[in-house]
Design an enzyme around this catalytic site. Sequence first.
Site, PDB file in Angstrom:
ATOM      1  N   HIS A 118      32.632  27.270-119.922  1.00  0.00           N
ATOM      2  CA  HIS A 118      33.351  27.829-119.044  1.00  0.00           C
ATOM      3  C   HIS A 118      34.847  27.185-117.756  1.00  0.00           C
ATOM      4  CE1 HIS A 118      34.969  31.780-117.650  1.00  0.00           C
ATOM      5  NE2 HIS A 118      35.184  30.866-116.459  1.00  0.00           N
ATOM      6  N   CYS A 119      35.295  27.092-118.208  1.00  0.00           N
ATOM      7  CA  CYS A 119      36.488  26.094-117.459  1.00  0.00           C
ATOM      8  C   CYS A 119      37.614  27.736-116.298  1.00  0.00           C
ATOM      9  CB  CYS A 119      37.443  25.735-117.946  1.00  0.00           C
ATOM     10  SG  CYS A 119      38.862  24.710-117.064  1.00  0.00           S
ATOM     11  N   PRO A 120      36.788  26.609-114.491  1.00  0.00           N
ATOM     12  CA  PRO A 120      37.634  27.777-113.836  1.00  0.00           C
ATOM     13  C   PRO A 120      39.128  27.264-113.904  1.00  0.00           C
ATOM     14  CG  PRO A 120      36.420  25.891-113.116  1.00  0.00           C
ATOM     15  CD  PRO A 120      35.750  25.518-114.100  1.00  0.00           C
TER      16      PRO A 120
END
Length: 265
Positions: free
Chosen positions: A124-126
């Site tokens: 999950h890439c912010p």
Amino acid sequence: MPARVPALGAPGRTRRMWFVCDVLGIACAASTWVLVLGAAGVLLRAQLLPARDAAYGLAHGALFHLLAFLALAAHARAMLSDPGSVPLGTAPGGPRCPLCGCTQPPRAHHCMVCRRCIRKMDHHCPWVNNCVGEDNRKYFLLFTLYTALGSLHLLLLLGVPALRGYARGEWDSHSTLTPRASLIFLLLVALKGFLFASAMFATQLHAICTDRTRIEQLQRERAGPGSGSKWMNLKAVLGHRLSLAWISPFASPRPQRARGALRVV
Ligand SMILES: [Zn+2]
Ligand SMILES: [Zn+2]
């Protein structure tokens, strides 16, 4: 606090809106846009427009703005595309996810931020406020590619002449090479962008070619390389025919699969 993912659209439709309502992710994604647009504006106003050679300013301005535009387009696609969410509800066969209740297909993992199981979830890439999974991996790869290229262009365009000028003692109050705040800002943005994006691009490219997501690498799942060749694995993500569509953030790598009924969570 876990985010909610509005999954809008009538059952059976091939396209859906997707947006992760995570405050931290929204802030990180917005800061990415602010940095890129800010760098583009400062470069134009403080470095290229005052340049003595108009053709030089025009050519480099066009190149940087093209790379910035492609990077932001890929970012938007990565952020607003369904990364490969598994439809909620149960189906016969397969283990059931204890967190969202879906029937988990092989290689899917549950994301605590998206609160959904994602097929071939990488991480999950912010910075794109979304998971990187089976269906948006191409856009994330292109985002890192164009960010790295734009940052490298900026570093070479400003950093090399600045270092040469400094070595010759040519900095003065009228020169565009003077280390003014704009130049320092641009060089810092370029350095950060290049280090982050090039490392991420190399990592993603390796993961795609070996058909192993980062989660699988960390959990030592699928210890061997994927079943296909590196070329086949690359084509599975970018598209089945080598063409300009591979590097276009506007071209979908494959027709969207028809999905079953999805309920809004
Ligand atoms: Zn789940
Ligand atoms: Zn996620």
